[in-house]
Structure formats: C-alpha cells, structure tokens
Design a protein around this motif. Structure first.
Motif, PDB file in Angstrom:
ATOM      1  N   ASP A 163     -11.964  43.249 -48.067  1.00 60.37           N
ATOM      2  CA  ASP A 163     -11.243  42.784 -49.253  1.00 60.37           C
ATOM      3  C   ASP A 163     -10.977  41.287 -49.189  1.00 60.37           C
ATOM      4  OD1 ASP A 163      -9.477  42.836 -47.186  1.00 60.37           O
ATOM      5  OD2 ASP A 163      -7.849  43.815 -48.285  1.00 60.37           O
ATOM      6  N   THR A 164     -11.826  40.564 -48.448  1.00 60.73           N
ATOM      7  CA  THR A 164     -11.665  39.119 -48.284  1.00 60.73           C
ATOM      8  C   THR A 164     -12.832  38.379 -48.914  1.00 60.73           C
ATOM      9  OG1 THR A 164     -10.479  39.427 -46.193  1.00 60.73           O
ATOM     10  CG2 THR A 164     -11.390  37.248 -46.622  1.00 60.73           C
ATOM     11  N   VAL A 165     -12.536  37.367 -49.711  1.00 61.26           N
ATOM     12  CA  VAL A 165     -13.557  36.503 -50.304  1.00 61.26           C
ATOM     13  C   VAL A 165     -13.260  35.084 -49.852  1.00 61.26           C
ATOM     14  CG1 VAL A 165     -14.612  35.675 -52.432  1.00 61.26           C
ATOM     15  CG2 VAL A 165     -13.746  38.021 -52.311  1.00 61.26           C
ATOM     16  N   ARG A 166     -14.192  34.481 -49.092  1.00 56.73           N
ATOM     17  CA  ARG A 166     -13.944  33.148 -48.530  1.00 56.73           C
ATOM     18  C   ARG A 166     -15.169  32.256 -48.728  1.00 56.73           C
ATOM     19  NH1 ARG A 166     -16.676  32.715 -43.669  1.00 56.73           N
ATOM     20  NH2 ARG A 166     -17.357  34.688 -42.725  1.00 56.73           N
ATOM     21  N   PRO A 167     -14.962  30.955 -48.886  1.00 57.58           N
ATOM     22  CA  PRO A 167     -16.104  30.035 -48.986  1.00 57.58           C
ATOM     23  C   PRO A 167     -16.929  30.063 -47.709  1.00 57.58           C
ATOM     24  CG  PRO A 167     -14.062  28.967 -49.677  1.00 57.58           C
ATOM     25  CD  PRO A 167     -13.669  30.255 -49.022  1.00 57.58           C
ATOM     26  N   LEU A 168     -18.236  30.139 -47.843  1.00 57.38           N
ATOM     27  CA  LEU A 168     -19.136  30.167 -46.693  1.00 57.38           C
ATOM     28  C   LEU A 168     -19.938  28.872 -46.585  1.00 57.38           C
ATOM     29  CD1 LEU A 168     -20.516  31.801 -44.370  1.00 57.38           C
ATOM     30  CD2 LEU A 168     -22.184  32.552 -46.084  1.00 57.38           C
ATOM     31  N   ILE A 169     -20.589  28.481 -47.674  1.00 56.99           N
ATOM     32  CA  ILE A 169     -21.469  27.315 -47.668  1.00 56.99           C
ATOM     33  C   ILE A 169     -21.308  26.564 -48.976  1.00 56.99           C
ATOM     34  CG2 ILE A 169     -23.883  26.541 -47.658  1.00 56.99           C
ATOM     35  CD1 ILE A 169     -24.518  29.091 -46.046  1.00 56.99           C
ATOM     36  N   ASN A 170     -21.245  25.242 -48.879  1.00 56.60           N
ATOM     37  CA  ASN A 170     -21.273  24.404 -50.065  1.00 56.60           C
ATOM     38  C   ASN A 170     -22.539  23.563 -50.034  1.00 56.60           C
ATOM     39  OD1 ASN A 170     -20.394  21.382 -51.217  1.00 56.60           O
ATOM     40  ND2 ASN A 170     -19.821  23.099 -52.508  1.00 56.60           N
ATOM     41  N   ILE A 208     -29.769  34.064 -48.881  1.00 58.62           N
ATOM     42  CA  ILE A 208     -29.417  33.741 -47.505  1.00 58.62           C
ATOM     43  C   ILE A 208     -29.974  34.787 -46.548  1.00 58.62           C
ATOM     44  CG2 ILE A 208     -27.508  33.393 -45.894  1.00 58.62           C
ATOM     45  CD1 ILE A 208     -25.845  32.408 -48.136  1.00 58.62           C
ATOM     46  N   GLY A 209     -30.653  34.320 -45.500  1.00 61.22           N
ATOM     47  CA  GLY A 209     -31.126  35.180 -44.429  1.00 61.22           C
ATOM     48  C   GLY A 209     -30.452  34.804 -43.125  1.00 61.22           C
ATOM     49  N   PRO A 210     -30.734  35.533 -42.044  1.00 56.54           N
ATOM     50  CA  PRO A 210     -30.102  35.226 -40.752  1.00 56.54           C
ATOM     51  C   PRO A 210     -30.409  33.809 -40.262  1.00 56.54           C
ATOM     52  CG  PRO A 210     -31.173  37.372 -40.698  1.00 56.54           C
ATOM     53  CD  PRO A 210     -31.606  36.713 -41.980  1.00 56.54           C
ATOM     54  N   LYS A 211     -31.612  33.308 -40.537  1.00 58.01           N
ATOM     55  CA  LYS A 211     -32.007  31.995 -40.037  1.00 58.01           C
ATOM     56  C   LYS A 211     -32.142  30.953 -41.135  1.00 58.01           C
ATOM     57  CE  LYS A 211     -35.626  29.655 -37.302  1.00 58.01           C
ATOM     58  NZ  LYS A 211     -34.647  28.818 -36.608  1.00 58.01           N
ATOM     59  N   TYR A 212     -32.609  31.356 -42.297  1.00 56.88           N
ATOM     60  CA  TYR A 212     -32.902  30.394 -43.362  1.00 56.88           C
ATOM     61  C   TYR A 212     -32.108  30.690 -44.637  1.00 56.88           C
ATOM     62  CZ  TYR A 212     -37.004  29.061 -40.590  1.00 56.88           C
ATOM     63  OH  TYR A 212     -37.834  28.633 -39.590  1.00 56.88           O
ATOM     64  N   ILE A 213     -31.922  29.644 -45.402  1.00 55.70           N
ATOM     65  CA  ILE A 213     -31.445  29.773 -46.781  1.00 55.70           C
ATOM     66  C   ILE A 213     -32.557  29.279 -47.689  1.00 55.70           C
ATOM     67  CG2 ILE A 213     -29.748  29.041 -48.496  1.00 55.70           C
ATOM     68  CD1 ILE A 213     -27.813  28.499 -46.224  1.00 55.70           C
ATOM     69  N   TYR A 214     -32.976  30.127 -48.604  1.00 57.30           N
ATOM     70  CA  TYR A 214     -33.911  29.687 -49.643  1.00 57.30           C
ATOM     71  C   TYR A 214     -33.092  29.406 -50.896  1.00 57.30           C
ATOM     72  CZ  TYR A 214     -37.046  30.059 -53.633  1.00 57.30           C
ATOM     73  OH  TYR A 214     -37.706  29.811 -54.813  1.00 57.30           O
ATOM     74  N   MET A 227     -36.518  24.999 -52.081  1.00 53.11           N
ATOM     75  CA  MET A 227     -36.204  24.437 -50.774  1.00 53.11           C
ATOM     76  C   MET A 227     -35.906  25.541 -49.770  1.00 53.11           C
ATOM     77  SD  MET A 227     -36.347  21.227 -51.652  1.00 53.11           S
ATOM     78  CE  MET A 227     -35.741  20.446 -50.155  1.00 53.11           C
ATOM     79  N   MET A 228     -36.172  25.231 -48.487  1.00 52.20           N
ATOM     80  CA  MET A 228     -35.775  26.087 -47.375  1.00 52.20           C
ATOM     81  C   MET A 228     -34.890  25.276 -46.443  1.00 52.20           C
ATOM     82  SD  MET A 228     -37.095  29.208 -47.575  1.00 52.20           S
ATOM     83  CE  MET A 228     -37.260  29.843 -45.904  1.00 52.20           C
ATOM     84  N   LEU A 229     -33.785  25.871 -46.008  1.00 56.42           N
ATOM     85  CA  LEU A 229     -32.848  25.203 -45.118  1.00 56.42           C
ATOM     86  C   LEU A 229     -32.686  26.046 -43.859  1.00 56.42           C
ATOM     87  CD1 LEU A 229     -30.620  23.058 -44.527  1.00 56.42           C
ATOM     88  CD2 LEU A 229     -29.022  24.561 -45.721  1.00 56.42           C
ATOM     89  N   ASP A 230     -32.934  25.447 -42.700  1.00 54.78           N
ATOM     90  CA  ASP A 230     -32.739  26.113 -41.417  1.00 54.78           C
ATOM     91  C   ASP A 230     -31.250  26.081 -41.090  1.00 54.78           C
ATOM     92  OD1 ASP A 230     -32.489  26.671 -38.605  1.00 54.78           O
ATOM     93  OD2 ASP A 230     -34.639  26.266 -38.403  1.00 54.78           O
ATOM     94  N   ARG A 231     -30.612  27.247 -40.988  1.00 48.44           N
ATOM     95  CA  ARG A 231     -29.167  27.307 -40.788  1.00 48.44           C
ATOM     96  C   ARG A 231     -28.760  26.811 -39.403  1.00 48.44           C
ATOM     97  NH1 ARG A 231     -26.764  32.985 -42.665  1.00 48.44           N
ATOM     98  NH2 ARG A 231     -24.870  31.809 -42.184  1.00 48.44           N
ATOM     99  N   GLU A 232     -29.665  26.899 -38.432  1.00 49.52           N
ATOM    100  CA  GLU A 232     -29.327  26.498 -37.067  1.00 49.52           C
ATOM    101  C   GLU A 232     -29.462  24.992 -36.869  1.00 49.52           C
ATOM    102  OE1 GLU A 232     -31.751  28.738 -34.430  1.00 49.52           O
ATOM    103  OE2 GLU A 232     -30.938  30.686 -35.047  1.00 49.52           O
ATOM    104  N   THR A 233     -30.532  24.400 -37.393  1.00 43.10           N
ATOM    105  CA  THR A 233     -30.804  22.982 -37.134  1.00 43.10           C
ATOM    106  C   THR A 233     -30.428  22.074 -38.293  1.00 43.10           C
ATOM    107  OG1 THR A 233     -33.068  23.078 -38.025  1.00 43.10           O
ATOM    108  CG2 THR A 233     -32.753  23.705 -35.712  1.00 43.10           C
ATOM    109  N   GLY A 234     -30.269  22.633 -39.503  1.00 46.14           N
ATOM    110  CA  GLY A 234     -29.999  21.808 -40.670  1.00 46.14           C
ATOM    111  C   GLY A 234     -31.252  21.211 -41.278  1.00 46.14           C
ATOM    112  N   GLU A 235     -32.412  21.483 -40.671  1.00 43.43           N
ATOM    113  CA  GLU A 235     -33.668  20.958 -41.204  1.00 43.43           C
ATOM    114  C   GLU A 235     -33.959  21.583 -42.566  1.00 43.43           C
ATOM    115  OE1 GLU A 235     -38.424  20.630 -40.001  1.00 43.43           O
ATOM    116  OE2 GLU A 235     -37.051  21.881 -38.828  1.00 43.43           O
ATOM    117  N   MET A 236     -34.419  20.771 -43.495  1.00 47.67           N
ATOM    118  CA  MET A 236     -34.696  21.234 -44.844  1.00 47.67           C
ATOM    119  C   MET A 236     -36.090  20.786 -45.266  1.00 47.67           C
ATOM    120  SD  MET A 236     -32.198  20.955 -48.158  1.00 47.67           S
ATOM    121  CE  MET A 236     -32.161  19.162 -48.137  1.00 47.67           C
TER     122      MET A 236
END
Length: 251
Positions: A163-170, A208-214, A227-236
C-alpha cells in the motif's frame, strides 16, 4: 504481451485478441465486440488472471472476463473512468490521473479490493492539468513482485509496493522538458502550439527491467526517439529501428 507462456496480440481492426504459443503457432482468437451485455466496445487493456482473460473496456468503464476461447464469464462496472487498470491478488489499481473523480477528490491512483469496492487514494494533486491526453500504452509496468506507475505526461516513475507509492526514478530532462513550465501545464491551448515549436520533450513512455530501462519520447508531434539506460552504470544509448528513410518501426 507474454501471458501464461503465450504470446497475445491485440488486433485493433477486428477488436480481437490473437493467441500464439512461444513457437509462434496460432492457438485461437477471442472476439466479442458489440453493444450487448456480454460484449465490449473496445479493448483498451487486457491481462490474464489464472486461465481467465480480463479485458478493460474504457468506453463503458467495465472489466469483462472470458475464457481463452471467448466464452463470457462475468463483468464488473467501474465507478471510475480509468485510463488504465492493473490487477493484483488483493485487488485493482486504477490510473485516474487528470480526471476529476467524486467531485472534490483529485488523485492519480485509486486502489480497489477484489470486489471493486473500498477505494484508497494515492498521489493527490492540487490543480487539474490543462492538457489532458489519453494513451493506449499502459501506465503500469511489472517489476518483479512489484510494479511501477508513470502518468503519461510525467517524467517521474513511481514504485508501488503493497500500500506504498514512492518515487523511484526521475528522468531529468532539465530545461528540455516542456512541462517544467507551470504556465504550459495549465494552458492547454498554448501548450499545443509550443509542442511543435519548442523542440522540448513532452511525452515519455518507459519500461523497466532488472538491468535496463527502455524509454521513448517525442519532442514534437513527429520527432520520436528510443533510448536504453543501463541502471547499474548509467550508460545510455540510442536505438535506431528505422530500416529505411521511409520505413519506420517501433518497439
């Protein structure tokens, strides 16, 4: 969509769902459009609940249940006119962003129990955005045992857990984001003219996936980026799915 080890594709022309196995072999088609009590006006969203096919008909604000072969089971009328509906074991989440619900209640998310009752409200807002828009792309995204929510014109992704809604990514586009201007947020006519002229990001979709954000976004009514964003390294990096200058493909 991949549902219960099947691939399910909506046929927008026929208002039907096409079921295939993982090898691409056709299984069957579910087609029940119409104005009758056991029919839907449109397939705005669909999912599986066990072996039951659930279809959200936004026109009639109704969730209908069928067998995979198309036999009608039941339906539930929603009190809310939701943009999208997401089912969990304990009930349903509704995206009601930018719509006035129950007079003075202004929220983006509503949670209902399994009987579509006992509403809880999340993400309240003060002013109704002056640029309402509808999208068939779901504002909900599965992420493991939880899921995310992102309003169609927002640059913020929220995590929903229990029952919690919180900001994850901006997705911080800075000055290149059209809706950073409060004036444009509240002036739909001016915003419409500025979309084409400004060259700024105005609509964003994310997965959103475990490793990437499309994510994809538009800077006008025609300029479209993926765009593809690597969640671990920040590479886009940019994805170019245009086969030829005249043949554009999307994911």
């Amino acid at each position: 969509k991949i549902l219960n080890d099947m691939m399910v594709f909506p046929d927008t022309n026929e208002k039907a769902l096409m079921f295939f196995n993982r090898k691409g072999e056709f299984l069957n088609r579910l087609k029940r459009p119409g104005d009758g009590p056991e029919e839907y006006k449109e397939i705005w969203g669909f999912w599986m609940s066990g072996d039951t096919v659930k279809i959200y008909d936004r026109v009639n604000s109704e969730v209908l249940s069928y067998t995979q072969q198309g036999r009608f089971l039941d339906s539930e009328k929603l009190f809310y006119n939701a943009m999208h509906v997401y089912q969990q074991e304990d009930g349903y989440w509704l995206d009601v962003s930018h719509r006035i619900q129950m007079d003075s209640i202004k929220v983006e998310l509503v949670h209902l129990n399994r009987q579509f009752k006992d509403p809880d409200y999340y993400l309240p807002y003060e002013n109704l955005m002056g640029f309402p828009i509808m999208s068939g792309i779901s504002s909900f995204n599965d992420v493991g045992d939880a899921f995310t929510y992102k309003q169609i014109l927002s640059d913020t992704i929220f995590m929903v857990e229990s029952d919690t809604v919180r900001p994850l990514i901006n997705l911080n586009f800075g000055d290149d984001y059209l809706w950073s201007s409060e004036e444009l947020r509240n002036n739909g006519e001016k915003a419409m003219s500025m979309i084409q002229e400004s060259g700024k990001v105005w609509i964003v979709n994310t997965w959103i996936g475990p490793k990437y954000i499309y994510f994809n976004y538009n800077t006008s009514f025609s300029d479209y980026f993926q765009m593809m964003l690597d969640r671990e390294t920040g590479e886009m990096f940019n994805l170019n799915t245009q086969k030829t200058p005249d043949e554009k493909m999307t994911l």
